[in-house]
Design an enzyme around this catalytic site. Structure first.
Site, PDB file in Angstrom:
ATOM      1  N   HIS A 268       0.956  -1.260   0.173  1.00  0.00           N
ATOM      2  CA  HIS A 268      -0.236   0.016   0.081  1.00  0.00           C
ATOM      3  C   HIS A 268       0.994   1.364  -0.011  1.00  0.00           C
ATOM      4  O   HIS A 268       1.998   1.025   0.305  1.00  0.00           O
ATOM      5  CB  HIS A 268      -1.073  -0.056   1.077  1.00  0.00           C
ATOM      6  CG  HIS A 268      -0.437   0.336   2.491  1.00  0.00           C
ATOM      7  ND1 HIS A 268       0.162   1.289   3.067  1.00  0.00           N
ATOM      8  CD2 HIS A 268      -0.263  -0.785   3.673  1.00  0.00           C
ATOM      9  CE1 HIS A 268       0.855   0.975   4.165  1.00  0.00           C
ATOM     10  NE2 HIS A 268       0.476  -0.094   4.490  1.00  0.00           N
ATOM     11  N   ASP A 302      -4.952  -6.423  12.129  1.00  0.00           N
ATOM     12  CA  ASP A 302      -4.860  -4.898  12.255  1.00  0.00           C
ATOM     13  C   ASP A 302      -4.694  -4.451  10.978  1.00  0.00           C
ATOM     14  O   ASP A 302      -3.501  -4.275  10.393  1.00  0.00           O
ATOM     15  CB  ASP A 302      -3.694  -4.439  13.396  1.00  0.00           C
ATOM     16  CG  ASP A 302      -3.816  -5.111  14.705  1.00  0.00           C
ATOM     17  OD1 ASP A 302      -5.281  -4.954  15.124  1.00  0.00           O
ATOM     18  OD2 ASP A 302      -3.004  -5.484  15.595  1.00  0.00           O
ATOM     19  N   LEU A 303      -5.491  -3.911  10.278  1.00  0.00           N
ATOM     20  CA  LEU A 303      -5.421  -3.204   9.104  1.00  0.00           C
ATOM     21  C   LEU A 303      -4.199  -2.325   8.798  1.00  0.00           C
ATOM     22  O   LEU A 303      -3.971  -1.464   9.391  1.00  0.00           O
ATOM     23  CB  LEU A 303      -6.833  -2.428   8.607  1.00  0.00           C
ATOM     24  CG  LEU A 303      -6.840  -1.966   7.344  1.00  0.00           C
ATOM     25  CD1 LEU A 303      -6.961  -3.307   6.149  1.00  0.00           C
ATOM     26  CD2 LEU A 303      -8.355  -0.947   7.182  1.00  0.00           C
ATOM     27  N   ASP A 304      -3.337  -3.036   7.562  1.00  0.00           N
ATOM     28  CA  ASP A 304      -2.069  -2.300   7.238  1.00  0.00           C
ATOM     29  C   ASP A 304      -1.195  -1.864   8.468  1.00  0.00           C
ATOM     30  O   ASP A 304      -0.463  -1.034   8.334  1.00  0.00           O
ATOM     31  CB  ASP A 304      -2.614  -0.818   6.691  1.00  0.00           C
ATOM     32  CG  ASP A 304      -3.307  -1.017   5.328  1.00  0.00           C
ATOM     33  OD1 ASP A 304      -3.189  -1.821   4.675  1.00  0.00           O
ATOM     34  OD2 ASP A 304      -4.255   0.060   5.206  1.00  0.00           O
ATOM     35  N   GLU A 305      -1.233  -2.747   9.520  1.00  0.00           N
ATOM     36  CA  GLU A 305      -0.193  -2.440  10.648  1.00  0.00           C
ATOM     37  C   GLU A 305       0.739  -3.755  10.681  1.00  0.00           C
ATOM     38  O   GLU A 305       1.216  -4.060  11.698  1.00  0.00           O
ATOM     39  CB  GLU A 305      -1.026  -2.152  11.856  1.00  0.00           C
ATOM     40  CG  GLU A 305      -1.780  -0.804  11.930  1.00  0.00           C
ATOM     41  CD  GLU A 305      -2.209  -0.359  13.165  1.00  0.00           C
ATOM     42  OE1 GLU A 305      -2.036  -0.948  14.242  1.00  0.00           O
ATOM     43  OE2 GLU A 305      -3.226   0.635  12.949  1.00  0.00           O
TER      44      GLU A 305
END
Length: 360
Positions: A268, A302-305
């Protein structure tokens, strides 16, 4: 030390098909079905293979990765094992994490004489040397097991040429998928691609041009669980080792993230947390940013973590409009994702709780 081994469950899941992949690599070694190329293109960073002196063959190579609580004697015990059994270290890297008090090591080694001995013991001739390599992997695992138990290691040992089976997922933007397919076709990535999955049909012609099966799995709010079940059925059917989200614009469920822990890589833009939601490059343009970049990471609930594997940036300036920023960002995204996938498929990435150790 009583702390759990960092990423132990994920690392075990990543290699749950290691023996099968080693067998594939050692067997008929069928080349991937290539798509059309206008002109021959050299493999980036490739070096000519040097013949092994004497019999004209090249020695098989193996990779050993280790993580364990740090203590004296780890390197000595492992390298002594290799030396005493005819192993020759071709590459070795190690890291001691003071934060977690854990030790990490990756060794690539060859074993010419040992392989010949195993081949003779198994009745394997030169026409099936790959089977001798496979037998040697198991022999080395048996040798390594007592040391691993002694030091409480999370470890893996396999053929260095055994390819990962990678399932690629994409939505509509094709820059990352196209880049991965090209690099795979030229031999720059140590993987095979049994399938491409998308929630749209836009990139089906690209997949077909490379001779790779394309699976359209549409996503709706009411049928998302069913769609993920269909995805997991493909993962199991094709013995997938790695899932690559090459600009797949759907959020995976917590259930899927946990089931595939350490086996999904996402890419991303690096504007988070400043520019969330749709059209982040347009938001960045409005703020007059001077850098655009990308992040490749393992997917977690955990989204995008998730643990970061690779990042990069490129400079932009006031002359560039939103579409220019998008193009610049796409170039960085493709480069960052390809490096992360390559390092994963070369077994250079080891999970360290919420971080990664990446051996260059």
């Amino acid at each position: 030390m009583t702390n759990p081994v960092p990423g132990a469950a994920a690392m075990a899941a990543v290699r749950n098909a290691a023996e099968r992949r080693a067998q594939e690599s050692a067997g008929d070694a069928a080349a991937p079905v290539p798509g059309p190329l206008p002109v021959p293109v050299p493999v980036p960073g490739a070096e000519p293979v040097q013949d092994c002196p004497g019999d004209g063959s090249t020695p098989p190579e193996f990779v050993l990765t280790i993580s364990c609580p740090d203590r004296p004697g780890i390197v000595a015990r492992v390298t002594r094992l290799l030396y005493e059994n005819g192993g020759n270290i071709e590459e070795s890297q190690q890291f001691d994490d003071a934060r977690s008090d854990y030790f990490f090591m990756r060794i690539r080694f060859s074993a010419v004489e040992d392989t010949k001995a195993v081949g003779a013991a198994e009745g394997v001739g030169s026409a099936a040397e790959g089977l001798a390599d496979q037998a040697t992997v198991q022999v080395w695992r048996e040798r390594m097991a007592p040391i691993a138990q002694e030091f409480g290691m999370t470890w893996e040992l396999w053929s260095a040429t055994a390819p990962y089976r990678a399932l690629l997922m994409v939505s509509k933007a094709g820059h990352c998928l196209n880049d991965l397919l090209f690099r795979w076709q030229t031999g720059a990535l140590n993987m095979t691609i049994p399938a491409i999955v998308s929630n749209h049909r836009d990139l089906e012609p690209l997949a077909r041009s490379y001779g790779i099966p394309f699976h359209h799995i549409p996503i709706t709010a009411d049928a998302k669980a069913q769609a993920e079940d269909e995805l997991m059925a493909l993962v199991e059917e094709h013995d997938v080792d790695l899932v690559v989200l090459a600009r797949y614009m759907q959020v995976l469920s917590d259930r899927l993230c946990q089931r595939m822990s350490g086996r999904i890589i996402n890419i991303h833009h690096s504007f988070l947390p400043s520019f969330k939601g749709g059209k982040p490059y347009h938001q960045a343009f409005e703020r007059g940013v001077k850098l655009v970049g990308a992040t490749a990471h393992y997917v977690t609930a955990d989204l995008d973590e998730g643990p970061i594997i690779e990042q990069d940036v490129t400079r932009v300036d006031h002359r560039m409009g939103p579409s220019d920023l998008v193009r610049a960002g796409q170039d960085v995204e493709a480069d960052v994702l390809s490096r992360a996938v390559k390092w994963h498929c070369d077994s250079r990435v080891i999970l360290n709780t919420d971080r990664t150790v990446v051996f260059s």
